[in-house]
Motif scaffolding. Structure first.
Motif, short mmCIF file in Angstrom:
data_model
loop_
_atom_site.label_atom_id
_atom_site.label_comp_id
_atom_site.label_asym_id
_atom_site.label_seq_id
_atom_site.Cartn_x
_atom_site.Cartn_y
_atom_site.Cartn_z
N HIS A 203 -13.62 1.86 -4.31
CA HIS A 203 -14.85 2.10 -3.56
C HIS A 203 -14.66 1.76 -2.08
CE1 HIS A 203 -18.95 2.05 -2.17
NE2 HIS A 203 -18.86 0.77 -1.89
N GLY A 204 -13.91 0.70 -1.80
CA GLY A 204 -13.65 0.34 -0.41
C GLY A 204 -12.96 1.46 0.34
N VAL A 205 -12.01 2.13 -0.31
CA VAL A 205 -11.32 3.26 0.33
C VAL A 205 -12.25 4.45 0.44
CG1 VAL A 205 -9.44 4.92 0.04
CG2 VAL A 205 -9.04 2.49 -0.40
N ALA A 206 -13.07 4.68 -0.60
CA ALA A 206 -14.02 5.81 -0.53
C ALA A 206 -15.04 5.62 0.58
CB ALA A 206 -14.73 5.95 -1.88
N ALA A 207 -15.45 4.36 0.81
CA ALA A 207 -16.43 4.08 1.86
C ALA A 207 -15.85 4.34 3.25
CB ALA A 207 -16.92 2.63 1.75
N ASP A 208 -14.54 4.08 3.41
CA ASP A 208 -13.89 4.34 4.70
C ASP A 208 -12.43 4.66 4.45
OD1 ASP A 208 -12.94 4.51 7.24
OD2 ASP A 208 -13.61 2.54 7.90
N PRO A 209 -12.09 5.94 4.26
CA PRO A 209 -10.70 6.31 3.95
C PRO A 209 -9.69 5.93 5.02
CG PRO A 209 -12.22 8.14 3.52
CD PRO A 209 -12.99 7.11 4.29
N ASN A 210 -10.14 5.68 6.24
CA ASN A 210 -9.21 5.34 7.32
C ASN A 210 -9.14 3.84 7.58
OD1 ASN A 210 -8.50 8.06 7.96
ND2 ASN A 210 -10.50 8.30 8.96
N ALA B 203 3.50 3.32 -9.28
CA ALA B 203 3.72 4.53 -8.48
C ALA B 203 2.55 4.75 -7.53
CB ALA B 203 3.89 5.74 -9.41
N GLU B 204 1.34 4.62 -8.02
CA GLU B 204 0.17 4.81 -7.16
C GLU B 204 0.08 3.69 -6.13
OE1 GLU B 204 -4.64 5.72 -7.41
OE2 GLU B 204 -3.51 5.31 -9.26
N ALA B 205 0.49 2.48 -6.54
CA ALA B 205 0.48 1.35 -5.61
C ALA B 205 1.41 1.62 -4.42
CB ALA B 205 0.89 0.07 -6.32
N ARG B 206 2.58 2.17 -4.72
CA ARG B 206 3.52 2.49 -3.64
C ARG B 206 2.94 3.57 -2.71
NH1 ARG B 206 8.74 1.76 -2.38
NH2 ARG B 206 9.23 0.66 -4.32
N THR B 207 2.31 4.57 -3.32
CA THR B 207 1.72 5.64 -2.50
C THR B 207 0.65 5.08 -1.57
OG1 THR B 207 2.14 7.27 -4.23
CG2 THR B 207 0.45 7.82 -2.61
N GLU B 208 -0.23 4.24 -2.10
CA GLU B 208 -1.29 3.67 -1.28
C GLU B 208 -0.75 2.74 -0.21
OE1 GLU B 208 -4.35 4.37 -0.91
OE2 GLU B 208 -4.50 5.80 -2.56
N ALA B 209 0.28 1.98 -0.54
CA ALA B 209 0.88 1.09 0.45
C ALA B 209 1.50 1.89 1.60
CB ALA B 209 1.93 0.20 -0.21
N GLU B 210 2.16 2.99 1.26
CA GLU B 210 2.76 3.83 2.31
C GLU B 210 1.68 4.49 3.17
OE1 GLU B 210 5.20 6.27 -0.11
OE2 GLU B 210 6.89 4.85 -0.15
N ARG B 211 0.56 4.91 2.55
CA ARG B 211 -0.55 5.44 3.33
C ARG B 211 -1.13 4.38 4.25
NH1 ARG B 211 -3.76 8.54 -1.60
NH2 ARG B 211 -2.44 10.41 -1.67
N THR B 212 -1.18 3.15 3.76
CA THR B 212 -1.68 2.05 4.59
C THR B 212 -0.81 1.86 5.82
OG1 THR B 212 -2.53 0.93 2.61
CG2 THR B 212 -2.27 -0.40 4.60
#
Length: 813
Positions: free
Chosen positions: A417-424, A443-452
């Motif tokens: 929800h935190g990401v949905a509230a502000d994706p950036n 796998a998803e954790a790595r993807t989100e970390a790289e996006r971060t």
């Protein structure tokens, strides 16, 4: 009595209705669990909290260091563990009960101060049912809000009674003492309550009418104003208490590294200015609420200018209406004053703001707003219209609050929800990556970390997640590089330096690791762990005397640091200095008498010393401390088995299976004991049960494969390894064991990819490199075989008989 009884009953019924309505509205939260944000640190993994109401835990509640000094809140958490154990529903209910009491207290306070019955009721309901309350009520670790505000409202009620007694010309010592006592309770719950004496002065202006700054201003009371010196003098004891508690809080927070002081004062002032209208906007439009409002560092000039105009406008209205509507100035100053400790002038953490910070401040804003609406509503307006408007507003707030609670169901729902509230928002994405990694969704954790990192290349949470994932994947150099980046990003954070040093130790780069540890030897919070790291390095270098010397120095510097006591005791046991070793471990147990893990460690130490009966007794005490932990019962059964008490061990494992039927290790170990006793069919049945319960339980799968291979059932063996490798893709033991079986079948080429996969997962295993080398040699890949054996010898120079074969192969090129 009939005349006075009716208003009393009406007041009581409304207060009770507010409490019950609040309980029902927040009842949804009782179905949620704990979060992985602060709940483990404050409750689930806090040995002092888990210990219950003993002398040491009570002493810790009032003297222990932490992010915030709040002994009363710590005591409530200890009570929860006594009453509910680790059942989260009880902990949630406790929070809700405090909040329900606050709803009634807010109504009683406002009604007593202003006499406006229904406006006070609406204001209290809006305070209790607004979505901004969800974070303070539904997050178990944020109990300090609901407890401190309860004592704060009691303080204001007691002060109102004191002021009324003074206005009537009566002695008011009892009321004054009650006010002082309630204020102490508020301070012991959350130090931000230091602002309450300022609220006293505001209420003295209006509605108490004790301090009339403007002769023409209405007071709301007919009481005679008192002198400024008298009013200030009576606040002195409160100010002294507030100053003492402010010092204690700043000292404890600074010593634990909680303050983040990297932002310049101008940036913090700008954020404080912007935050004031932002909270008001969230009050009117409570959507996209989040747990991570990350700090931008510097707000754009137009945003700061707009915020300054809004604040100046509110100040102008308050000033020009001070005579006709003094509640506007009082409410606005209440809002700003009570928000001041959390507004970011001293930056704590990563956030620019937080929903929980509005718990008490927005009650002042509501006072200014609702009493102004009340004054503007004329007799020509039908009475049903404001009532209908208030009802719709409260229903809307209740609906949003019910919905908002759903985001706090579990850690993943909250962080998504935190990401949905502000994706950036890089902070929100960083927390999501951490939560995904904690949940095993790598796998998803790595993807989100790289996006971060794409949003914020210096985000410490994302770097830490990637460092851990790289280490798990065997990419040790990449993990090390990320650890170095973490230290560069936050050079004053000892956690990152310790993480880098620990990583270097795993790679056997002891010199650099020890330098990092030694730089932290005298750090107020990390010194004990750093000295322990240096001692472990000395032990890894087989320098036991140096390890003991370092541990003794650590013990002298940190006499009650339990890990040092534990390791020093272990070293002394190795040199047969059992009396001193036992005394040190007894000291550690005295510091943490209910720590099941410490008792487990003591049991292991006693077992290594051959004191099996004492080891079993220590495990028995650990089980008594944590009766719902099947791993402790498993360990006790294995100790019985290893000491030759096989029948008792089998009985204990059977009982464990009955008590915890979903616990896979129990049937596996019972199967192993049956296999040892020759009951192969029963063993296979138990192994299959264990594998069905947990397909990723590697020992059970290996045991099944071993039995199948012994029956020459190669198809079954192959099927077992296929399923097991798919269920536990990161377990290096599985491809290595399968490779060895294939090699024994003389399927050498087929074994090679499994050896390679095992090396990918565990690159530091010399035996696997050696096995790969043999397979390569047999399949006429001499150069590749030489390279594999060279790597094995680099990892383990004394690998049995390998060096001679390696030199022979080199010579015969």
């Amino acid at each position: 009595m009939p005349v006075s009884g009716s208003p009393f009953r009406r007041t009581l019924l409304v207060a009770l209705g507010l409490s019950i309505g609040t309980l029902l509205l927040f009842a949804r939260s009782t179905t949620f669990g704990f979060l992985d944000y602060d709940d483990p640190r404050y409750i689930l993994e806090n040995a002092a909290i888990q210990a219950g109401f003993d002398r040491e835990s009570l002493a810790w509640a009032f003297t222990g260091h932490g992010d915030i000094w709040n002994p009363l809140v710590r005591l409530t958490h200890i009570l929860d563990l006594q009453l509910f154990g680790l059942q989260a529903a009880g902990h949630h209910l406790h929070n809700i009960l405090w909040h329900a009491a606050n709803a009634a207290l807010a109504f009683l306070l406002l009604r007593r101060l202003t006499g406006a019955f229904w406006t006070s009721a609406v204001c209290a309901a809006l305070f209790a049912w607004h979505p901004l309350r969800v974070e303070s009520v539904t997050w178990i670790s944020e109990r300090k809000d609901v407890v401190s505000v309860c004592f704060g409202l009691l303080t204001l009620l007691a002060y109102t009674a004191y002021a009324e007694r003074r206005a009537a010309g009566a002695r008011a010592r009892r009321e004054y003492c009650i006010t002082l006592l309630a204020f102490v309770g508020a301070l012991l719950s959350k130090p931000s309550m230091v602002v309450l004496p300022g609220v006293f002065l505001l209420l003295d202006c209006w509605p108490l009418g004790r301090w009339r700054l403007s002769p023409a201003a209405p007071t709301g009371r007919t009481s005679r104003p008192e002198t400024t010196s008298r009013l200030l003098l009576e606040k002195v004891p409160f100010a002294v208490l507030a100053a003492v508690l402010a010092y204690v809080t700043i000292h404890t927070q600074t010593s634990t590294g909680s303050f983040v002081l990297e932002l310049p004062l101008s940036a913090r002032l700008a954020n404080a200015l912007v935050t004031l209208p932002r909270y008001v906007g969230m009050f009117f439009w409570p959507f996209n609420l989040s747990t991570t409002y990350s700090h931008p560092g510097w707000w754009p000039a137009p945003v700061v200018s707009a915020a300054a105009l809004a604040v100046a406008g509110a100040g102008a209205v308050s000033w020009f209406q001070r005579r006709t509507m003094p509640w506007i100035a009082v409410g606005c100053l209440w809002y700003v004053g009570t928000l001041l400790p959390m507004i970011g002038l001293v930056q704590v953490g990563f956030q620019s703001m937080a929903d929980r910070y509005t718990y008490l401040p927005l009650l002042g804003w509501q006072l200014a707003l609702l009493w102004s609406i009340r004054a503007l509503v004329t007799d020509r307006v039908p009475r049903w219209l404001p009532a209908a408007g208030a009802s719709l507003m409260l229903l809307g707030c209740a609906a949003r609050t019910w919905h908002q609670q759903g985001y706090w169901r579990d850690p993943l729902t909250l962080t998504r929800h935190g990401v949905a509230a502000d994706p950036n928002d890089p902070v929100a994405r960083g927390f999501l990556s951490y939560t995904l990694a904690s949940a095993g969704q790598f796998a998803e954790a790595r993807t989100e970390a790289e996006r971060t990192l794409a949003l914020a290349p210096r985000n410490a949470v994302a770097l830490q997640v990637l460092a851990q994932l790289d280490a798990m994947d065997g990419h040790s150099e990449s993990a090390l590089a990320r650890r170095r980046t973490l230290v560069a990003v936050e050079p004053n954070n000892p956690v990152h330096a310790l993480g880098l040093a620990n990583n270097l130790v795993r790679l056997q780069q002891f010199d650099e690791a020890d330098a990092l540890y030694r730089a932290l030897h005298d750090h107020p919070t990390a010194g004990g762990e750093a000295r322990l790291g240096s001692a472990l390095i000395a032990g890894a270098r087989h320098d036991a005397p140096a390890a003991v010397e370092i541990l003794r120095a650590a013990h002298a510097a940190y006499p009650d640091y339990v890990p040092v006591l534990e390791h020093l005791s272990a070293h002394l046991h190795l040199t047969n200095r059992t009396d001193e070793a036992d005394a040190l471990f007894a000291r550690a147990l005295a510091r943490r008498p209910r720590d099941a893990e410490l008792l487990r460690a003591h049991s292991a130490l006693l077992r290594a010393a051959g004191r099996t009966d004492e080891a079993l007794a220590a495990l028995g005490r650990a089980i008594a401390r944590r009766p719902h932990d099947p791993a402790l019962r498993e360990e006790r059964a294995l100790l019985l088995a290893s000491s030759g008490r096989t029948s008792e061990a089998m009985t204990a494992l059977a009982a464990l299976m009955d008590q915890f039927p979903e616990y896979a290790p129990a049937p596996y170990h019972l199967g192993a004991l049956h296999e040892q006793s020759g009951a192969g069919e029963r063993a296979a049945e138990l192994y299959r049960r264990a594998a069905a319960l947990s397909p990723a339980l590697v020992p059970a799968q290996l045991a099944l494969a071993r039995l199948a291979e012994a029956r020459s059932d190669t198809a079954e063996t192959d099927a077992i390894f296929t399923r097991a490798i798919a269920a536990a893709p990161r377990a290096a033991e599985l491809p290595r064991a399968y490779a060895e079986i294939l090699a024994r079948r003389r399927q050498f080429a087929a074994a090679i990819p499994y050896f390679r996969r095992a090396i990918e997962l565990a690159p530091a295993d010399a035996a696997t490199h050696t096995g790969l080398g043999f397979m390569l040699l047999i399949t006429d890949q001499r150069e590749a075989a030489l390279a594999a054996w060279a790597e094995a010898l680099r990892l383990q120079p004394d690998f049995p008989a390998l060096r001679e074969r390696y030199e022979q192969l080199r010579a015969g090129r």
